[in-house]
Design a protein around this motif. Sequence first.
Motif, PDB file in Angstrom:
ATOM      1  N   ASN A 136      -4.124   5.831 -41.613  1.00 30.79           N
ATOM      2  CA  ASN A 136      -5.367   5.133 -41.973  1.00 30.79           C
ATOM      3  C   ASN A 136      -6.521   6.118 -42.117  1.00 30.79           C
ATOM      4  OD1 ASN A 136      -6.992   2.956 -42.623  1.00 30.79           O
ATOM      5  ND2 ASN A 136      -7.449   2.448 -40.492  1.00 30.79           N
ATOM      6  N   ARG A 137      -6.281   7.160 -42.906  1.00 29.08           N
ATOM      7  CA  ARG A 137      -7.320   8.172 -43.132  1.00 29.08           C
ATOM      8  C   ARG A 137      -8.265   7.720 -44.243  1.00 29.08           C
ATOM      9  NH1 ARG A 137      -5.937  12.694 -40.300  1.00 29.08           N
ATOM     10  NH2 ARG A 137      -3.728  12.997 -39.835  1.00 29.08           N
ATOM     11  N   THR A 138      -9.571   8.004 -44.046  1.00 29.26           N
ATOM     12  CA  THR A 138     -10.602   7.644 -45.015  1.00 29.26           C
ATOM     13  C   THR A 138     -11.509   8.839 -45.234  1.00 29.26           C
ATOM     14  OG1 THR A 138     -10.550   5.353 -44.251  1.00 29.26           O
ATOM     15  CG2 THR A 138     -12.445   6.023 -45.577  1.00 29.26           C
ATOM     16  N   VAL A 139     -11.795   9.144 -46.498  1.00 28.49           N
ATOM     17  CA  VAL A 139     -12.706  10.232 -46.851  1.00 28.49           C
ATOM     18  C   VAL A 139     -14.075   9.626 -47.144  1.00 28.49           C
ATOM     19  CG1 VAL A 139     -13.190  12.116 -48.443  1.00 28.49           C
ATOM     20  CG2 VAL A 139     -10.822  11.618 -47.792  1.00 28.49           C
ATOM     21  N   HIS A 140     -15.096  10.073 -46.397  1.00 31.27           N
ATOM     22  CA  HIS A 140     -16.460   9.599 -46.581  1.00 31.27           C
ATOM     23  C   HIS A 140     -17.254  10.682 -47.302  1.00 31.27           C
ATOM     24  CE1 HIS A 140     -15.660   6.364 -43.631  1.00 31.27           C
ATOM     25  NE2 HIS A 140     -14.941   7.295 -43.019  1.00 31.27           N
ATOM     26  N   VAL A 141     -17.668  10.393 -48.520  1.00 27.20           N
ATOM     27  CA  VAL A 141     -18.430  11.349 -49.323  1.00 27.20           C
ATOM     28  C   VAL A 141     -19.902  10.974 -49.239  1.00 27.20           C
ATOM     29  CG1 VAL A 141     -18.774  12.337 -51.601  1.00 27.20           C
ATOM     30  CG2 VAL A 141     -16.473  11.675 -50.869  1.00 27.20           C
ATOM     31  N   GLY A 142     -20.715  11.883 -48.715  1.00 24.41           N
ATOM     32  CA  GLY A 142     -22.147  11.649 -48.615  1.00 24.41           C
ATOM     33  C   GLY A 142     -22.933  12.609 -49.472  1.00 24.41           C
ATOM     34  N   THR A 143     -24.102  12.984 -48.994  1.00 25.71           N
ATOM     35  CA  THR A 143     -24.969  13.888 -49.754  1.00 25.71           C
ATOM     36  C   THR A 143     -24.752  15.350 -49.394  1.00 25.71           C
ATOM     37  OG1 THR A 143     -26.703  13.588 -48.087  1.00 25.71           O
ATOM     38  CG2 THR A 143     -26.729  12.113 -50.002  1.00 25.71           C
ATOM     39  N   SER A 144     -23.994  15.618 -48.339  1.00 31.82           N
ATOM     40  CA  SER A 144     -23.748  16.998 -47.940  1.00 31.82           C
ATOM     41  C   SER A 144     -22.667  17.617 -48.820  1.00 31.82           C
ATOM     42  CB  SER A 144     -23.343  17.072 -46.468  1.00 31.82           C
ATOM     43  OG  SER A 144     -22.179  16.314 -46.250  1.00 31.82           O
ATOM     44  N   LYS A 145     -22.458  18.924 -48.631  1.00 39.67           N
ATOM     45  CA  LYS A 145     -21.525  19.657 -49.481  1.00 39.67           C
ATOM     46  C   LYS A 145     -20.093  19.188 -49.290  1.00 39.67           C
ATOM     47  CE  LYS A 145     -20.105  24.400 -50.604  1.00 39.67           C
ATOM     48  NZ  LYS A 145     -20.316  25.833 -50.287  1.00 39.67           N
ATOM     49  N   TYR A 146     -19.727  18.894 -48.048  1.00 37.67           N
ATOM     50  CA  TYR A 146     -18.343  18.540 -47.754  1.00 37.67           C
ATOM     51  C   TYR A 146     -18.258  17.108 -47.212  1.00 37.67           C
ATOM     52  CZ  TYR A 146     -17.663  23.574 -48.089  1.00 37.67           C
ATOM     53  OH  TYR A 146     -17.637  24.861 -48.527  1.00 37.67           O
ATOM     54  N   PRO A 147     -17.172  16.423 -47.479  1.00 41.83           N
ATOM     55  CA  PRO A 147     -17.010  15.055 -46.959  1.00 41.83           C
ATOM     56  C   PRO A 147     -16.544  15.070 -45.509  1.00 41.83           C
ATOM     57  CG  PRO A 147     -15.089  15.660 -48.235  1.00 41.83           C
ATOM     58  CD  PRO A 147     -16.045  16.825 -48.340  1.00 41.83           C
ATOM     59  N   VAL A 148     -16.576  13.899 -44.904  1.00 42.08           N
ATOM     60  CA  VAL A 148     -16.070  13.703 -43.545  1.00 42.08           C
ATOM     61  C   VAL A 148     -14.815  12.841 -43.635  1.00 42.08           C
ATOM     62  CG1 VAL A 148     -16.529  12.706 -41.276  1.00 42.08           C
ATOM     63  CG2 VAL A 148     -18.349  13.917 -42.505  1.00 42.08           C
ATOM     64  N   ASP A 197      -6.124   4.568 -35.397  1.00 43.68           N
ATOM     65  CA  ASP A 197      -5.112   4.706 -34.359  1.00 43.68           C
ATOM     66  C   ASP A 197      -3.705   4.407 -34.877  1.00 43.68           C
ATOM     67  OD1 ASP A 197      -7.015   5.373 -32.462  1.00 43.68           O
ATOM     68  OD2 ASP A 197      -7.400   3.278 -31.958  1.00 43.68           O
ATOM     69  N   ASN A 198      -3.599   4.009 -36.135  1.00 43.22           N
ATOM     70  CA  ASN A 198      -2.276   3.699 -36.682  1.00 43.22           C
ATOM     71  C   ASN A 198      -1.445   4.972 -36.834  1.00 43.22           C
ATOM     72  OD1 ASN A 198      -4.344   1.786 -38.572  1.00 43.22           O
ATOM     73  ND2 ASN A 198      -2.807   0.756 -37.357  1.00 43.22           N
ATOM     74  N   LEU A 199      -0.157   4.837 -36.658  1.00 47.67           N
ATOM     75  CA  LEU A 199       0.776   5.912 -36.993  1.00 47.67           C
ATOM     76  C   LEU A 199       2.160   5.289 -37.155  1.00 47.67           C
ATOM     77  CD1 LEU A 199       1.150   8.831 -37.633  1.00 47.67           C
ATOM     78  CD2 LEU A 199       1.582   9.312 -35.231  1.00 47.67           C
ATOM     79  N   TYR A 200       2.324   4.572 -38.251  1.00 42.23           N
ATOM     80  CA  TYR A 200       3.611   3.988 -38.565  1.00 42.23           C
ATOM     81  C   TYR A 200       4.095   4.570 -39.885  1.00 42.23           C
ATOM     82  CZ  TYR A 200       0.870   1.068 -41.759  1.00 42.23           C
ATOM     83  OH  TYR A 200       0.031   0.634 -42.758  1.00 42.23           O
TER      84      TYR A 200
END
Length: 712
Positions: free
Chosen positions: A598-610, A615-618
């Motif tokens: 359940n990974r999510t990439v958050h793109v904001g105004t900074s150079k690199y995303p977060v 907690d999932n791992l199936y």
Amino acid sequence: MSGRNAFATPTNVYPRNGAAVVFDSNDQFMSSFTNNSDSIAFVGYEFTDATTNEWVKTTYCRWFNSDTFAITSNRGDRYTFPIDKYSETTGAELVDGYHYKYSITLYGCYPHKVAGGYTLQPNAIVTFASGEIYQTVSNRQFYIASSINKIEIPIYWHKPYVTRYPEVTENLIACCYMRIGHEKRMIISYDYSSGLVTVETPFSTIPQEGDQYFLDCNYICSSGSESEGSYDFYVRQNILAEADAYAVPWGLQCESTYTHPNQVGLENYRFKIYSSQGDDYINGNVQNPITDQEGNTLTDNQHIPIETGITENIIHKRLIIGTTEESSSRVSSGEWGEITYYDSTTGIATINRAISTYPSSGTAYTIELDDRELIGDSDNCYSYHLHYNFPIYALGNSFQLETILTSYEKQTLDRTIRFTIPAPHLTYDYGQINNTYIIENNHGENNAVYLQFDPALLTDDRYFSIYRRESGKQVWRYLGFLYKQNTYIDYLAANNTKYDYMISRSVAEGTKSYDPANEYKAYEFNNAVTTNWDGWTITAIYPCENDYIDDTIENIKQKKSQSSPLESFVCNKKPYRVGDTWTFIADIESGDIVHNKNRTVHVGTSKYPVVTSGDNLYQSGSFTADLLTISCPSGELYDNIERVNKWIEFINDNCLFILKSDKGDVWIISISENTSRSYDESVIPILTKATYSWVEVEDADNIQIVEISNNI
């Protein structure tokens, strides 16, 4: 210094919203936050009753050097302050059992050199309001907008208290300035209702009605909604709990008690069981709290003062804080944390979690240097049973039990106990060279291990538990039971794996104190089976319903309620019975096997995303293969419409499946999408290719296959 002007609200604040705090023996609890500003010299906490919104008390803390006024605040640093239960100046008290709100105010100052030394000067860089003058009274008094709630009259530090203007004028730490044109003056009073403002010294020219003004200050307050930094907490006493574990017929039963002095209910509990190997440890006692030169506290519930100069590597080792047993100096029960940093000079050990109460000096602790292995985790249980049964062989082994109790107010108690279950007085039959007591056929149908034991081993009327481990491992895991039968099929065995098996006469049920002197039979079969199968298999499994339990099984469960399901007998391994098995060996396309985090990439105004993860791992994937089978010994291909229809009925059944790869994977799955098939018309006979998608829904170690023999 005046050029350092970053000013922002704190982060990582503790206590955070909804937290429960417990006062220590000094009637204090530790607050902390990460600083994101420069030139900060003071911090203020203001407490109000969350029910009535009435002011309770205000606490001020400082972290500047009183001689040189050197600012020790750095952006990104974590700061800790003790909050007192009582207020010496007002007599106010944070009362046990109450709910409070609080805000944090940071005050920015920098040292200013004057004749005879240094003084603090407010770093007024935050512009928080502007407007036009409504009416002029004099060059010191004007009417502006009313109800500006951020205007603060001057605050001074006077050891050891903070007072307001004009009682003491020793060190100015907080003020507001009115700025008109190129001049600014400190505000010394403000009428909230009328808007009348008075400045300390007159402006050089009398401001006129309509002139533009700006209001600057040297503080920033975390107030308002939760997203803006408003915090609340509960003053509570500690959760009271006792944990225990003992051998039962199916393995190891763990239980706990829970009471709360403030009558707060239990939300969930969790048990974790570790195998404990070795006996290497360090004992000691918690030292006195440590402060810096200015009296700022460096120790708290996550920074524990232990002995200095420890030379052993204690990073990532467990620090257990509790009471010392009479028979041993080793602490075997208490709150704990894993050491992430240790300063050998100060003796401060940083642990990965905050314990519920700061330990008093002299409290015994143990640092466990030996390694341990997590062998069972109940996950969070939302019930009031407060017990969990781990399907492992317990007798003669040492364990650590971690008990995590969480109240409805998110107060958590995380304790660990260390214990050893006594070994039975018997001679094990280790390593049967010729396996004279076990006959196995691991190339039979269904890619399962077929075990047949010598009936001479099962001579009495008590039932036997079956355990399995991978050869070379330490922990025996419970598989199932035998009762008046000498065969067992291990449907959960993986391919390309070497297994040991053990059958053991079960501990008498309901006896909390196990007597090792009682007769107890156990037989180990080391290196008994090496699996080596072809192809993939998928096996249907169905939950065991009450009508699957016959009278004999009820007799086995002598001391349990006649209405209790089989699950209560076979512990927290969910009981299933097997259905049909399909084997695939031709034209297999296993596809990508995905690990779902359940990974999510958050793109904001900074150079690199977060990137964040849950907690999932199936695991999940897709599978395609030819549906054909080969008739032996003629070698004739078998793929007709009857077989296709049976496959459709099988794969679309509303059940779970055991899916095994030829590599050695074992998954408990559900079919996640519509199944499909296609025909290859280019060959005779026409071949069927079957396709399905699957998703893992359970750990294979959490289920057991119940086989009840006809001869019971």
